[in-house]
Design an enzyme around this catalytic site. Structure first.
Site: not given
Ligand code: GAR
Length: 219
Positions: A15, A17, A68, A93-94, A96, A110, A112, A148
């Site tokens: 988390g 972000n 799902r 990481m699911r 939708l 999202n 990425h 993505d």
């Molecule tokens: C981040 O790097 C995000 O871009 C990636 O997961 C990480 C989560 O970090 N997302 C993906 O790869 C989506 N395909 P966080 O939990 O510290 O925000």
């Protein structure tokens, strides 16, 4: 004064972000309110971050559902109950389902850790290293039914060095994620995001620098 945009943030892990979004709101840089943080994993550290800031949290474990669709139905209900207008996937990481996407048309974002459409899916940074690219970065996009994938709102580029590890590259990209995710959400909160086909149009995008950067730098 415009009413703050109501966000629902979905997480699966650390988390950081989510933290960047919370910090931007608390600084007064992002006119939004986080109505709920939902994790599909009980042990996601992002839940601790959310609770620390007094935010409502929920856990909907995907393992508790046979399909799902069932999982997504619960998720949609929870988000609607909290008045969520914009859904923020922050390391969620699911994949939708169509049902979920239809419940929030053009209202799911999202982030990425790659310059999409390059390197979708898991381990984007490892994929970039294995492919030997000299520039990678981060992408914020609207979510459609592919992983993505969807109209791109904002991207930031970083150099990739030959001696990078997955960790060093991830850290460089993550610093950019923390900058562009709140900025992209802000565009939404200001009502400046429109979609035309595959492209996102930003209203009043006046600042248009023409500079680029090369990697490797001048050698
Ligand atoms: C981040 O790097 C995000 O871009 C990636 O997961 C990480 C989560 O970090 N997302 C993906 O790869 C989506 N395909 P966080 O939990 O510290 O925000």
């Amino acid at each position: 004064m415009t009413t703050p945009l109501s966000l629902g943030v979905l997480i699966s892990g650390g988390g950081t972000n989510l933290q960047a979004i919370i910090d931007a709101i608390e600084r007064g840089d992002l006119p939004a309110r986080i109505r709920i943080v939902v994790s599909n994993r009980r042990d996601a550290y992002g839940l601790v971050r959310a609770a620390r800031h007094g935010l409502s949290t929920g856990v909907i474990a995907h393992t508790d559902f046979a399909s799902r669709e069932e999982f997504d139905r619960h998720l949609v209900t929870l988000l609607h109950e909290h008045g969520v207008e914009l859904v923020i996937l922050a390391g969620f990481m699911r994949l939708l389902s169509a049902r979920f996407i239809r419940a929030f048309p053009h209202r799911i974002l999202n982030i990425h850790p790659a310059l999409l459409p390059a390197f979708p899916g898991l381990h984007a940074q490892r994929q970039a290293l294995e492919r030997g690219v000299r520039i990678s970065g981060a992408t914020v996009h609207l979510v459609d039914e592919e992983m993505d994938h969807g109209p791109i709102i904002m991207q930031a580029a970083v150099p990739v060095y030959p001696d990078d590890t997955e960790d060093s590259l991830s850290a460089r990209i993550l610093a950019q994620e923390h900058r562009i995710y709140p900025a992209a959400i802000k565009l939404f909160a200001e009502g400046r995001v429109g979609v035309r086909g595959n492209s996102v149009l930003i209203r009043d995008e006046h600042h248009r620098p023409q500079t680029g950067f090369q990697s490797p730098a001048a050698v």
